[in-house]
Design a protein around this motif. Structure first.
Motif, PDB file in Angstrom:
ATOM      1  N   VAL A 249       0.837  -1.207   0.000  1.00  0.00           N
ATOM      2  CA  VAL A 249       0.000   0.000   0.000  1.00  0.00           C
ATOM      3  C   VAL A 249       0.864   1.246   0.000  1.00  0.00           C
ATOM      4  O   VAL A 249       0.581   2.217  -0.700  1.00  0.00           O
ATOM      5  N   LEU A 250       1.937   1.230   0.780  1.00  0.00           N
ATOM      6  CA  LEU A 250       2.776   2.429   0.899  1.00  0.00           C
ATOM      7  C   LEU A 250       3.609   2.679  -0.350  1.00  0.00           C
ATOM      8  O   LEU A 250       3.664   3.800  -0.860  1.00  0.00           O
ATOM      9  N   TRP A 251       4.257   1.637  -0.882  1.00  0.00           N
ATOM     10  CA  TRP A 251       5.178   1.836  -1.999  1.00  0.00           C
ATOM     11  C   TRP A 251       4.628   1.373  -3.340  1.00  0.00           C
ATOM     12  O   TRP A 251       5.267   1.569  -4.364  1.00  0.00           O
ATOM     13  N   GLY A 252       3.476   0.747  -3.358  1.00  0.00           N
ATOM     14  CA  GLY A 252       2.890   0.286  -4.608  1.00  0.00           C
ATOM     15  C   GLY A 252       2.042   1.366  -5.258  1.00  0.00           C
ATOM     16  O   GLY A 252       1.889   2.473  -4.729  1.00  0.00           O
ATOM     17  N   PRO A 253       1.457   1.061  -6.393  1.00  0.00           N
ATOM     18  CA  PRO A 253       0.592   2.043  -7.052  1.00  0.00           C
ATOM     19  C   PRO A 253      -0.720   2.219  -6.290  1.00  0.00           C
ATOM     20  O   PRO A 253      -1.185   1.311  -5.603  1.00  0.00           O
ATOM     21  N   VAL A 254      -1.302   3.391  -6.406  1.00  0.00           N
ATOM     22  CA  VAL A 254      -2.586   3.656  -5.755  1.00  0.00           C
ATOM     23  C   VAL A 254      -3.677   2.997  -6.581  1.00  0.00           C
ATOM     24  O   VAL A 254      -3.815   3.266  -7.770  1.00  0.00           O
ATOM     25  N   THR A 255      -4.421   2.106  -5.941  1.00  0.00           N
ATOM     26  CA  THR A 255      -5.520   1.425  -6.620  1.00  0.00           C
ATOM     27  C   THR A 255      -6.775   1.540  -5.773  1.00  0.00           C
ATOM     28  O   THR A 255      -6.724   1.848  -4.580  1.00  0.00           O
ATOM     29  N   ALA A 256      -7.905   1.267  -6.383  1.00  0.00           N
ATOM     30  CA  ALA A 256      -9.179   1.339  -5.672  1.00  0.00           C
ATOM     31  C   ALA A 256      -9.298   0.254  -4.615  1.00  0.00           C
ATOM     32  O   ALA A 256     -10.057   0.399  -3.651  1.00  0.00           O
ATOM     33  N   TYR A 257      -8.531  -0.824  -4.773  1.00  0.00           N
ATOM     34  CA  TYR A 257      -8.599  -1.915  -3.799  1.00  0.00           C
ATOM     35  C   TYR A 257      -8.164  -1.455  -2.411  1.00  0.00           C
ATOM     36  O   TYR A 257      -8.609  -1.995  -1.405  1.00  0.00           O
ATOM     37  N   GLN A 258      -7.286  -0.475  -2.338  1.00  0.00           N
ATOM     38  CA  GLN A 258      -6.798  -0.004  -1.041  1.00  0.00           C
ATOM     39  C   GLN A 258      -7.934   0.562  -0.195  1.00  0.00           C
ATOM     40  O   GLN A 258      -7.904   0.481   1.026  1.00  0.00           O
ATOM     41  N   TYR A 259      -8.928   1.132  -0.842  1.00  0.00           N
ATOM     42  CA  TYR A 259     -10.027   1.751  -0.128  1.00  0.00           C
ATOM     43  C   TYR A 259     -11.124   0.747   0.206  1.00  0.00           C
ATOM     44  O   TYR A 259     -12.165   1.124   0.725  1.00  0.00           O
ATOM     45  N   ARG A 260     -10.876  -0.531  -0.102  1.00  0.00           N
ATOM     46  CA  ARG A 260     -11.829  -1.578   0.255  1.00  0.00           C
ATOM     47  C   ARG A 260     -11.278  -2.454   1.376  1.00  0.00           C
ATOM     48  O   ARG A 260     -11.837  -3.485   1.700  1.00  0.00           O
ATOM     49  N   LEU A 261     -10.146  -2.046   1.981  1.00  0.00           N
ATOM     50  CA  LEU A 261      -9.533  -2.830   3.053  1.00  0.00           C
ATOM     51  C   LEU A 261     -10.277  -2.685   4.381  1.00  0.00           C
ATOM     52  O   LEU A 261     -10.330  -3.604   5.176  1.00  0.00           O
ATOM     53  N   MET A 262     -10.834  -1.508   4.654  1.00  0.00           N
ATOM     54  CA  MET A 262     -11.523  -1.268   5.927  1.00  0.00           C
ATOM     55  C   MET A 262     -12.636  -0.250   5.710  1.00  0.00           C
ATOM     56  O   MET A 262     -12.686   0.425   4.683  1.00  0.00           O
ATOM     57  N   GLY A 263     -13.510  -0.148   6.675  1.00  0.00           N
ATOM     58  CA  GLY A 263     -14.607   0.806   6.617  1.00  0.00           C
ATOM     59  C   GLY A 263     -15.813   0.246   5.886  1.00  0.00           C
ATOM     60  O   GLY A 263     -15.904  -0.950   5.616  1.00  0.00           O
ATOM     61  N   PRO A 264     -16.772   1.120   5.556  1.00  0.00           N
ATOM     62  CA  PRO A 264     -17.962   0.655   4.845  1.00  0.00           C
ATOM     63  C   PRO A 264     -17.587   0.152   3.449  1.00  0.00           C
ATOM     64  O   PRO A 264     -16.749   0.728   2.776  1.00  0.00           O
TER      65      PRO A 264
ATOM     66  N   LYS B  40     -16.228  -2.822   3.021  1.00  0.00           N
ATOM     67  CA  LYS B  40     -15.019  -3.639   3.171  1.00  0.00           C
ATOM     68  C   LYS B  40     -15.179  -4.928   2.366  1.00  0.00           C
ATOM     69  O   LYS B  40     -16.218  -5.564   2.350  1.00  0.00           O
ATOM     70  N   TRP B  41     -14.104  -5.298   1.680  1.00  0.00           N
ATOM     71  CA  TRP B  41     -14.129  -6.491   0.830  1.00  0.00           C
ATOM     72  C   TRP B  41     -13.003  -7.412   1.262  1.00  0.00           C
ATOM     73  O   TRP B  41     -11.846  -7.003   1.352  1.00  0.00           O
ATOM     74  N   GLU B  42     -13.321  -8.669   1.526  1.00  0.00           N
ATOM     75  CA  GLU B  42     -12.319  -9.619   1.995  1.00  0.00           C
ATOM     76  C   GLU B  42     -11.284  -9.937   0.912  1.00  0.00           C
ATOM     77  O   GLU B  42     -10.161 -10.321   1.218  1.00  0.00           O
ATOM     78  N   GLY B  43     -11.624  -9.794  -0.339  1.00  0.00           N
ATOM     79  CA  GLY B  43     -10.700 -10.104  -1.425  1.00  0.00           C
ATOM     80  C   GLY B  43      -9.780  -8.958  -1.810  1.00  0.00           C
ATOM     81  O   GLY B  43      -8.982  -9.076  -2.747  1.00  0.00           O
ATOM     82  N   ALA B  44      -9.864  -7.839  -1.099  1.00  0.00           N
ATOM     83  CA  ALA B  44      -9.051  -6.666  -1.455  1.00  0.00           C
ATOM     84  C   ALA B  44      -7.563  -6.942  -1.276  1.00  0.00           C
ATOM     85  O   ALA B  44      -6.744  -6.530  -2.104  1.00  0.00           O
ATOM     86  N   ARG B  45      -7.206  -7.657  -0.204  1.00  0.00           N
ATOM     87  CA  ARG B  45      -5.796  -7.956   0.027  1.00  0.00           C
ATOM     88  C   ARG B  45      -5.233  -8.802  -1.107  1.00  0.00           C
ATOM     89  O   ARG B  45      -4.159  -8.530  -1.636  1.00  0.00           O
ATOM     90  N   GLY B  46      -5.950  -9.830  -1.497  1.00  0.00           N
ATOM     91  CA  GLY B  46      -5.494 -10.675  -2.604  1.00  0.00           C
ATOM     92  C   GLY B  46      -5.430  -9.909  -3.914  1.00  0.00           C
ATOM     93  O   GLY B  46      -4.532 -10.130  -4.727  1.00  0.00           O
ATOM     94  N   ALA B  47      -6.372  -9.000  -4.115  1.00  0.00           N
ATOM     95  CA  ALA B  47      -6.364  -8.207  -5.346  1.00  0.00           C
ATOM     96  C   ALA B  47      -5.164  -7.277  -5.396  1.00  0.00           C
ATOM     97  O   ALA B  47      -4.580  -7.061  -6.458  1.00  0.00           O
ATOM     98  N   ILE B  48      -4.773  -6.736  -4.244  1.00  0.00           N
ATOM     99  CA  ILE B  48      -3.594  -5.854  -4.200  1.00  0.00           C
ATOM    100  C   ILE B  48      -2.329  -6.642  -4.516  1.00  0.00           C
ATOM    101  O   ILE B  48      -1.458  -6.180  -5.246  1.00  0.00           O
ATOM    102  N   PHE B  49      -2.231  -7.863  -3.990  1.00  0.00           N
ATOM    103  CA  PHE B  49      -1.028  -8.666  -4.209  1.00  0.00           C
ATOM    104  C   PHE B  49      -0.952  -9.235  -5.622  1.00  0.00           C
ATOM    105  O   PHE B  49       0.126  -9.568  -6.088  1.00  0.00           O
ATOM    106  N   THR B  50      -2.065  -9.344  -6.331  1.00  0.00           N
ATOM    107  CA  THR B  50      -2.049  -9.932  -7.672  1.00  0.00           C
ATOM    108  C   THR B  50      -2.327  -8.924  -8.773  1.00  0.00           C
ATOM    109  O   THR B  50      -2.557  -9.311  -9.915  1.00  0.00           O
TER     110      THR B  50
END
Length: 117
Positions: free
Chosen positions: A28-43, A45-55
């Motif tokens: 999240v800090l050094w990678g590109p800014v993607t919409a998946y980052q805003y699905r990690l927490m809060g209203p 929230k998507w459980e697959g966001a972490r996997g989407a960021i890594f892939t």
């Protein structure tokens, strides 16, 4: 985007990620800014966001792989072309040296003597 995400409550907490999921923190800090980052927490929230960021890079490169590349052996024609280019470059170098110093090549050749074993 971070300001709007902060107002909505979906901005990822880097401090929380640092202590709970360090590999995700680095992405999240050094990678590109993607919409998946805003699905990690809060209203929303998507459980697959972490996997989407890594892939995300895998999914980005997949359409660019239009054919399967296999190691090829060098063809005879390719080897002959490389040989001819090498010979031409060597000949051009010798010609250039001969133009600049006409006695250099004969002097070098006269100094070459067979070595006795």
């Amino acid at each position: 985007m971070d300001e709007i995400a902060g107002e909505v409550g979906v901005r990822p907490s880097l401090l929380w990620l640092f202590f709970t999921d360090y590999p995700l923190f680095k992405r999240v800090l050094w990678g590109p800014v993607t919409a998946y980052q805003y699905r990690l927490m809060g209203p929303g929230k998507w459980e697959g966001a972490r996997g989407a960021i890594f892939t995300q890079f895998d999914r980005m490169l997949q359409p660019l792989k239009t054919r399967k590349l296999e190691p090829e052996e060098a063809s005879v024609a390719g080897r002959l072309i490389k040989l001819s280019l090498t010979v031409m470059a060597g000949g051009a170098a010798v010609y250039y040296i001969h133009l600049r110093h006409p006695t250099a090549i004969p002097t070098l050749l006269s100094n070459l003597r067979p070595q006795k074993v």
